[in-house]
Design an enzyme around this catalytic site. Structure first.
Site, PDB file in Angstrom:
ATOM      1  N   GLY A  58       0.828  -1.203   0.000  1.00 18.21           N
ATOM      2  CA  GLY A  58       0.000   0.000   0.000  1.00 18.21           C
ATOM      3  C   GLY A  58       0.859   1.248   0.000  1.00 18.21           C
ATOM      4  N   CYS A  85       5.245  -6.109   1.792  1.00 17.22           N
ATOM      5  CA  CYS A  85       5.612  -4.694   1.717  1.00 17.22           C
ATOM      6  C   CYS A  85       4.966  -3.886   2.852  1.00 17.22           C
ATOM      7  CB  CYS A  85       5.265  -4.134   0.341  1.00 17.22           C
ATOM      8  SG  CYS A  85       6.104  -2.575  -0.027  1.00 17.22           S
ATOM      9  N   TYR A  86       3.967  -3.038   2.552  1.00 17.69           N
ATOM     10  CA  TYR A  86       3.283  -2.314   3.624  1.00 17.69           C
ATOM     11  C   TYR A  86       2.714  -3.304   4.641  1.00 17.69           C
ATOM     12  CZ  TYR A  86       0.109   0.707   6.209  1.00 17.69           C
ATOM     13  OH  TYR A  86      -0.533   1.377   7.222  1.00 17.69           O
ATOM     14  N   HIS A 175       7.585  -7.607  -3.586  1.00 15.09           N
ATOM     15  CA  HIS A 175       6.280  -7.986  -4.126  1.00 15.09           C
ATOM     16  C   HIS A 175       6.398  -9.304  -4.892  1.00 15.09           C
ATOM     17  CE1 HIS A 175       3.848  -4.364  -3.251  1.00 15.09           C
ATOM     18  NE2 HIS A 175       5.020  -3.759  -3.289  1.00 15.09           N
ATOM     19  N   GLU A 177       3.974 -11.013  -6.058  1.00 17.27           N
ATOM     20  CA  GLU A 177       2.862 -11.170  -6.996  1.00 17.27           C
ATOM     21  C   GLU A 177       3.154 -10.666  -8.397  1.00 17.27           C
ATOM     22  OE1 GLU A 177       1.900  -7.313  -4.687  1.00 17.27           O
ATOM     23  OE2 GLU A 177       3.083  -9.139  -4.454  1.00 17.27           O
ATOM     24  N   SER A 229     -23.711  -7.582 -25.056  1.00 17.99           N
ATOM     25  CA  SER A 229     -22.873  -6.666 -25.823  1.00 17.99           C
ATOM     26  C   SER A 229     -22.179  -7.364 -26.979  1.00 17.99           C
ATOM     27  CB  SER A 229     -21.810  -6.051 -24.904  1.00 17.99           C
ATOM     28  OG  SER A 229     -20.875  -7.035 -24.500  1.00 17.99           O
ATOM     29  N   GLY A 230     -22.117  -8.696 -26.921  1.00 18.71           N
ATOM     30  CA  GLY A 230     -21.376  -9.430 -27.929  1.00 18.71           C
ATOM     31  C   GLY A 230     -19.982  -9.788 -27.462  1.00 18.71           C
ATOM     32  N   GLY A 231     -19.585  -9.263 -26.289  1.00 18.67           N
ATOM     33  CA  GLY A 231     -18.276  -9.560 -25.740  1.00 18.67           C
ATOM     34  C   GLY A 231     -18.273 -10.879 -24.977  1.00 18.67           C
ATOM     35  N   VAL A 232     -17.092 -11.290 -24.542  1.00 17.67           N
ATOM     36  CA  VAL A 232     -16.937 -12.571 -23.859  1.00 17.67           C
ATOM     37  C   VAL A 232     -17.706 -12.607 -22.537  1.00 17.67           C
ATOM     38  CG1 VAL A 232     -15.280 -14.145 -22.784  1.00 17.67           C
ATOM     39  CG2 VAL A 232     -14.697 -13.005 -24.931  1.00 17.67           C
ATOM     40  N   ASP A 233     -17.607 -11.533 -21.749  1.00 18.37           N
ATOM     41  CA  ASP A 233     -18.190 -11.532 -20.402  1.00 18.37           C
ATOM     42  C   ASP A 233     -19.706 -11.734 -20.424  1.00 18.37           C
ATOM     43  OD1 ASP A 233     -15.604 -10.989 -19.667  1.00 18.37           O
ATOM     44  OD2 ASP A 233     -15.939  -8.843 -19.405  1.00 18.37           O
ATOM     45  N   SER A 234     -20.407 -10.894 -21.176  1.00 18.40           N
ATOM     46  CA  SER A 234     -21.866 -10.999 -21.190  1.00 18.40           C
ATOM     47  C   SER A 234     -22.321 -12.297 -21.849  1.00 18.40           C
ATOM     48  CB  SER A 234     -22.489  -9.792 -21.907  1.00 18.40           C
ATOM     49  OG  SER A 234     -22.092  -9.730 -23.269  1.00 18.40           O
ATOM     50  N   LYS A 375     -10.874 -12.009 -15.511  1.00 22.35           N
ATOM     51  CA  LYS A 375     -11.105 -12.146 -16.943  1.00 22.35           C
ATOM     52  C   LYS A 375     -10.616 -13.489 -17.473  1.00 22.35           C
ATOM     53  CE  LYS A 375     -12.238 -10.238 -20.968  1.00 22.35           C
ATOM     54  NZ  LYS A 375     -13.536  -9.619 -21.283  1.00 22.35           N
TER      55      LYS A 375
END
Length: 519
Positions: A58, A85-86, A175, A177, A229-234, A375
């Site tokens: 942070g 870290c923090y 870090h 990650e 929307s035509g995207g992957v998520d929806s 994602k």
């Protein structure tokens, strides 16, 4: 999901810009985790009942009055804690150690020397070895709490790794990650598997089954409308919900005429023919083009598209009638950011990529089956559901579509030129076997015209810019290093096959994903 997950890790967010990466690395190890801001970490702890806790980095200083702290229960619960870290600094401070400012800072790559063995890097880093890590700190731990021993040092961090093996408290100043710490992901795997003893039971097959049960329990006999929307998520959200409740779901696809070549047809075919999901296809390309006429300012374009999308969707929802639930493809990063401690509850739409939020006046309960997924996990779920690989692996596409890849006023002629050029570009990328290596590639029709010569004639046509970026973690992006033969081949095809373009350039700037669109 949390009520059925036994191997859970709580990640307490102190505001690091890469906290999400901790969660990604833990999930990649097959372990379920959730990120919660420090303000609500106490409540999250009792709700999640974690088997281990990770304290993030942070921007604050523990020496500042009112700076973030971890809940006391974290250190009293008898479970493993990893502080980064923090997180290391507040753990040290809260357990009776000392942190000081005024020492040399350490940012970027650094070398640590392993001074003693630890379960944290067992089988990973041998005693006496030098290891590359990524540092980002100004304050320094100068005295460890009772029970802690130093395990590694760096030039400006005398306690680069410090642990209390008996209490299973582990702290690192770097870090693990980020990809700049080469063995960082393995270190996190050691923590969740070897130290916390957690199994890799976070699978998309399990998620699919459990989410289907949750959707059925939530919706009952009600009806659901999904804004497609035509995207992957929806699309993944819609297919999952349809598997759960079948004909109770109706999808509304607002076709604004700003999609890539043939994409609208692909969406309609996928839903109606491959999955037989009830779909309302609303072709409103003329409406959108008419409203966008004369608008050049990029933000005004986005807001106009968002307003129209909402209006059209709401109109169609009223025609369908009887739906009490609204399905959305909300992802876990959206959830994290909406409650992040640095910004508080988010009310700002990321206009770069979205077309706007649906109005509260629709008075529907939300069904958000992807809100616990990143994602990349959505793509895995899409494959689990049997969606075509060509669709699941498709490059991200912003909500405003080609409108933000066509700076200046939008016209049908410009869109058609851009669609054809973009199609050739992506076709050549696929033919070269590079599509899956690139995170996102697209063409931009610049508001610039140049004089050129084709054959024996002089031309005065548009300039097309090509962009392709790579991204490992979705937090940063760099340009893809095409060879000149590839770029020459693409440019030649576009200039020869797309009327209206006489020059092609390649963008080699590096930008965060949030600014990779041209406008």
């Amino acid at each position: 999901m949390t009520d059925s997950i036994h191997n859970a890790v709580l990640i307490i967010d102190f505001g690091s810009q890469v906290t999400q990466l901790i969660a990604r690395r833990v999930r990649e190890a097959g372990v379920y985790c959730e990120v919660h801001p420090f303000q609500s970490a106490d409540e999250a702890f009792f709700k999640l009942n974690p088997k281990a806790v990770i304290l993030s980095g942070g921007p604050a200083s523990v020496l500042t009055e009112g700076s973030p702290r971890a809940p006391k229960i974290v250190f009293d619960a008898g479970i493993p804690v990893l502080a980064i870290c923090y997180g290391q600094q507040t753990m040290t401070f809260q357990l009776g150690g000392r942190v000081e400012s005024g020492h040399a800072a350490e940012f970027g790559r650094a070398e640590i020397e392993i001074k003693a063995q630890s379960a944290l890097f067992d089988g990973l880093w041998p005693l006496g070895s030098q290891q590359t890590v990524w540092m980002s700190h100004g304050d320094r731990v100068t005295q460890l709490p009772e029970g802690f021993d130093v395990k590694a040092t760096s030039e400006n961090a005398p306690f680069a790794i410090a642990t209390d093996e008996k209490r299973r408290f582990y702290s690192v100043m770097f870090h693990p990650e980020v990809i700049h710490t080469p063995d960082g992901a393995k270190l996190l795997q050691n923590f969740v598997h070897k130290i916390a003893g957690l199994k890799s039971d976070w699978t998309m097959s399990a998620y699919r089954s459990e989410m289907i049960s949750k959707i059925r329990a939530q919706v009952g006999t009600g009806r659901v409308i999904c804004g497609l929307s035509g995207g992957v998520d929806s699309t993944v959200a819609a297919v999952l919900i349809h598997e759960a409740i079948g004909e109770q779901l109706t999808c509304v696809f607002v076709d604004h005429g700003l999609m890539r070549k043939a994409e609208a047809d692909e969406v309609v075919n996928l839903f109606r023919n491959s999955y037989n999901i009830p779909l309302v296809h609303v072709d409103v390309a003329e409406l959108f083009l008419g409203e966008l006429k004369g608008i050049s300012d990029p933000e005004t374009k986005r807001k106009t598209i968002g307003r129209l999308f909402i209006d059209v969707f709401e109109t169609e929802a009223k025609k369908i009638g009887g739906a009490g639930f609204l399905a959305q493809g909300t992802l876990y990063p959206d959830v994290i950011e909406s409650v992040s401690f640095s910004g508080g509850p988010s009310v700002t739409i990321k206009s770069h990529h979205n077309v706007g939020g649906l109005p509260e006046r629709m008075n529907m309960k939300l069904v958000e089956p992807l809100r616990e997924l990143f994602k990349d996990e959505v793509r895995v779920l899409g494959r689990e559901l049997g969606l075509p690989e060509a669709f699941v692996g498709r490059h991200p596409f912003p909500g405003p579509g080609l409108a933000i890849r066509c700076p200046g006023e939008i016209t049908l002629e410009k869109l058609n030129i851009l669609r054809e050029a973009d199609s050739i570009y992506l076709e050549e990328i696929r033919k070269a076997g590079l599509y899956d290596t690139i995170w996102q590639a697209f063409a931009v029709l610049l508001p610039v015209r140049t004089v050129g010569v084709m054959g024996d004639g002089r031309t005065y046509d548009s300039v097309l810019a090509l962009r392709a970026v790579t991204s490992v973690d979705g937090m940063t992006a760099d340009f893809f290093p095409f060879d000149m033969n590839f770029l020459g081949r693409v440019a030649t095809r576009i200039i020869n096959e797309v009327k209206g373009i006489n020059r092609v350039v390649y963008d080699v700037t590096s930008k965060p994903p949030g600014t990779i669109e041209w406008e």
